[in-house]
Design an enzyme around this catalytic site. Sequence first.
Site, mmCIF file in Angstrom:
data_model
loop_
_atom_site.group_PDB
_atom_site.id
_atom_site.type_symbol
_atom_site.label_atom_id
_atom_site.label_comp_id
_atom_site.label_asym_id
_atom_site.label_seq_id
_atom_site.Cartn_x
_atom_site.Cartn_y
_atom_site.Cartn_z
ATOM 1 N N PHE A 18 5.583 10.980 -9.172
ATOM 2 C CA PHE A 18 6.389 10.861 -10.394
ATOM 3 C C PHE A 18 5.557 10.341 -11.568
ATOM 4 C CE2 PHE A 18 9.813 10.789 -7.228
ATOM 5 C CZ PHE A 18 10.664 11.712 -7.794
ATOM 6 N N GLU A 175 20.641 5.624 3.467
ATOM 7 C CA GLU A 175 20.848 7.069 3.343
ATOM 8 C C GLU A 175 20.614 7.782 4.680
ATOM 9 O OE1 GLU A 175 19.934 7.351 -1.436
ATOM 10 O OE2 GLU A 175 18.351 7.926 -0.066
HETATM 11 C C1 LIG Z 1 12.244 8.125 1.513
HETATM 12 C C2 LIG Z 1 12.202 7.592 0.107
HETATM 13 C C3 LIG Z 1 13.380 7.546 -0.638
HETATM 14 C C4 LIG Z 1 13.367 7.073 -1.937
HETATM 15 N N1 LIG Z 1 14.542 7.058 -2.651
HETATM 16 C C5 LIG Z 1 14.520 6.685 -3.942
HETATM 17 C C6 LIG Z 1 15.703 6.741 -4.741
HETATM 18 O O1 LIG Z 1 16.769 7.110 -4.249
HETATM 19 N N2 LIG Z 1 15.621 6.385 -6.058
HETATM 20 C C7 LIG Z 1 14.432 5.988 -6.610
HETATM 21 O O2 LIG Z 1 14.398 5.706 -7.801
HETATM 22 N N3 LIG Z 1 13.318 5.888 -5.893
HETATM 23 C C8 LIG Z 1 13.318 6.238 -4.569
HETATM 24 N N4 LIG Z 1 12.155 6.178 -3.818
HETATM 25 C C9 LIG Z 1 10.962 5.608 -4.449
HETATM 26 C C10 LIG Z 1 10.253 6.631 -5.314
HETATM 27 O O3 LIG Z 1 10.086 7.849 -4.613
HETATM 28 C C11 LIG Z 1 8.916 6.042 -5.728
HETATM 29 O O4 LIG Z 1 9.164 4.888 -6.478
HETATM 30 C C12 LIG Z 1 8.097 7.029 -6.554
HETATM 31 O O5 LIG Z 1 7.794 8.167 -5.765
HETATM 32 C C13 LIG Z 1 6.809 6.380 -7.039
HETATM 33 O O6 LIG Z 1 6.084 7.315 -7.762
HETATM 34 P P1 LIG Z 1 4.485 7.238 -7.801
HETATM 35 O O7 LIG Z 1 4.049 8.317 -8.711
HETATM 36 O O8 LIG Z 1 4.052 5.854 -8.069
HETATM 37 O O9 LIG Z 1 4.018 7.543 -6.315
HETATM 38 P P2 LIG Z 1 4.324 8.793 -5.390
HETATM 39 O O10 LIG Z 1 5.473 9.570 -5.864
HETATM 40 O O11 LIG Z 1 4.339 8.257 -4.009
HETATM 41 O O12 LIG Z 1 3.036 9.720 -5.574
HETATM 42 C C14 LIG Z 1 1.772 9.323 -5.162
HETATM 43 C C15 LIG Z 1 0.894 10.557 -5.078
HETATM 44 O O13 LIG Z 1 -0.454 10.135 -4.903
HETATM 45 C C16 LIG Z 1 -1.089 10.930 -3.905
HETATM 46 N N5 LIG Z 1 -2.148 10.101 -3.310
HETATM 47 C C17 LIG Z 1 -2.000 8.934 -2.659
HETATM 48 N N6 LIG Z 1 -3.196 8.432 -2.304
HETATM 49 C C18 LIG Z 1 -4.121 9.326 -2.745
HETATM 50 C C19 LIG Z 1 -5.548 9.366 -2.670
HETATM 51 N N7 LIG Z 1 -6.245 8.393 -2.092
HETATM 52 N N8 LIG Z 1 -6.188 10.429 -3.207
HETATM 53 C C20 LIG Z 1 -5.465 11.433 -3.804
HETATM 54 N N9 LIG Z 1 -4.118 11.433 -3.902
HETATM 55 C C21 LIG Z 1 -3.466 10.383 -3.384
HETATM 56 C C22 LIG Z 1 0.043 11.268 -2.948
HETATM 57 O O14 LIG Z 1 -0.251 12.448 -2.200
HETATM 58 C C23 LIG Z 1 1.222 11.443 -3.898
HETATM 59 O O15 LIG Z 1 1.352 12.780 -4.317
HETATM 60 C C24 LIG Z 1 12.154 6.626 -2.507
HETATM 61 C C25 LIG Z 1 10.972 6.662 -1.755
HETATM 62 C C26 LIG Z 1 10.990 7.149 -0.462
HETATM 63 C C27 LIG Z 1 9.718 7.188 0.346
#
Ligand SMILES: Cc1cc2nc3c(=O)[nH]c(=O)nc-3n(C[C@H](O)[C@H](O)[C@H](O)COP(=O)(O)OP(=O)(O)OC[C@H]3O[C@@H](n4cnc5c(N)ncnc54)[C@H](O)[C@@H]3O)c2cc1C
Length: 420
Positions: A18, A175
């Site tokens: 995200f 959920e």
């Molecule tokens: C099962 C589940 C249900 C959820 N439900 C909700 C909800 O209902 N409402 C809500 O608001 N939030 C929810 N969340 C939380 C929400 O999904 C996260 O807060 C959000 O995805 C965070 O976004 P981000 O971009 O920080 O990380 P992420 O979306 O986790 O993205 C991280 C990205 O980095 C990549 N990555 C990681 N390490 C490396 C590396 N070393 N090298 C290259 N790429 C890498 C991964 O492949 C991934 O694509 C939920 C999470 C989960 C797991």
Amino acid sequence: MSEKSQNKRHIVIIGGGFAGINAAKNLRKTDAKITLIDKTNHHLFQPLLYQVATAALSPGDIAVPIRAILGDRQNVKVLLGEVTEIHKSEKSLMLKDGRKVDFDYLVLAPGAQYNYFGNKEWEDHAPGLKTISDALEIRERILLSLEEAEQIDDPKLREPYLTFVIVGGGPTGVEMAGAIAEIAKRNMMRDYSNFSKNETRIFLVEAGPRILNGYPESLSEKARKTLEDMGVRVLLDTPVTELGENKVKFSEGVIETPNLIWAAGVAASPLLSSLETEQDKTGRVKVNEDLSIPGHPDIFVLGDAAHFKQDGTPLPALAPVAIQQGKYIAKVLKKEATTDNREAFHYIDKGTMATVGRAKAVADIRGFKFSGFFAWLLWCFVHILFLIGFRNRFKVFVEWIWFYFSFKRGVRLITNRFTE
Ligand SMILES: Cc1cc2nc3c(=O)[nH]c(=O)nc-3n(C[C@H](O)[C@H](O)[C@H](O)COP(=O)(O)OP(=O)(O)OC[C@H]3O[C@@H](n4cnc5c(N)ncnc54)[C@H](O)[C@@H]3O)c2cc1C
């Protein structure tokens, strides 16, 4: 491989979740060169993963190739690879396959992973729900278990296969428990003839005194009651003491089942430790008010990986926080060429919600609390809105309408069993 070009600033984004996707999408009108690196080739809508794990949606409904999202951006390059090290003084990073990438600005958004609180071996017995593979593994376990139960005539011997334990009473655990209750207590039961829905047991196990800890107490209580009405046994103040193959132990006893699902506690990406800057106890990096790390105004950490304090409290690990931070960083980097003044990041909380089952949810929207059907409609609307791509929005919408009226889960395929 050196990625620095003579004149153009090179912005490297780690993670197409995200935070990273929103940063990249909003940087399209800059003259900077952007490289987005992710270890998978897709952006995953994690909030709906539990629906893949419980056979309501297919992986393709909630995941979109990163290239399909960013492919038309001339200045954006997508790199498939896992980042293993960051050399902040050298302004470079290393990929697992030995490639080196230089940067002028680094936007780190690698998200989080499950925390087994020092018991790494528990992961083999109780998978967490973070990736498409996790969701498919859980789906496979549930479906295989029901197949096993169908073949065992002794009710005592088939009990473990009709038992489901979800550890962790946060939104994901709630959920999952609600969706499994729907499968095990209602909609798939007519397909099996050897056991009845009264034999199935679903436990939601929480170490603390209430589920949905981050929500107002009245909504936690409503969610608990709704789950119990659906047949879920909610065990509060029950920390797991041991987890082994097909069993989970608490101080009061043991439950035997191959269906163990871990939804308790998260830890930030291990990659963050190579930044050698202050982290909180879950590994999130403590960032400045512009999301940069202390002493390095050109390195930013966002989303689940960042510990950002607003009004004295760290922001929760939620999709809207990551989205807003991604957009904010794009704005900062767009302006950077012309000004040194960075406005502080400020999160606008539009509310929290969690679904408890078909047509049941709880929501807290700016202090207004809803539950039941209206909260569920709101939940559906928001989730469809945030999905990326018209095709996925349309497909999920149609699946939900179908499921609402038919009670049937469409994606009940066991695929790995015959390839082992
Ligand atoms: C099962 C589940 C249900 C959820 N439900 C909700 C909800 O209902 N409402 C809500 O608001 N939030 C929810 N969340 C939380 C929400 O999904 C996260 O807060 C959000 O995805 C965070 O976004 P981000 O971009 O920080 O990380 P992420 O979306 O986790 O993205 C991280 C990205 O980095 C990549 N990555 C990681 N390490 C490396 C590396 N070393 N090298 C290259 N790429 C890498 C991964 O492949 C991934 O694509 C939920 C999470 C989960 C797991």
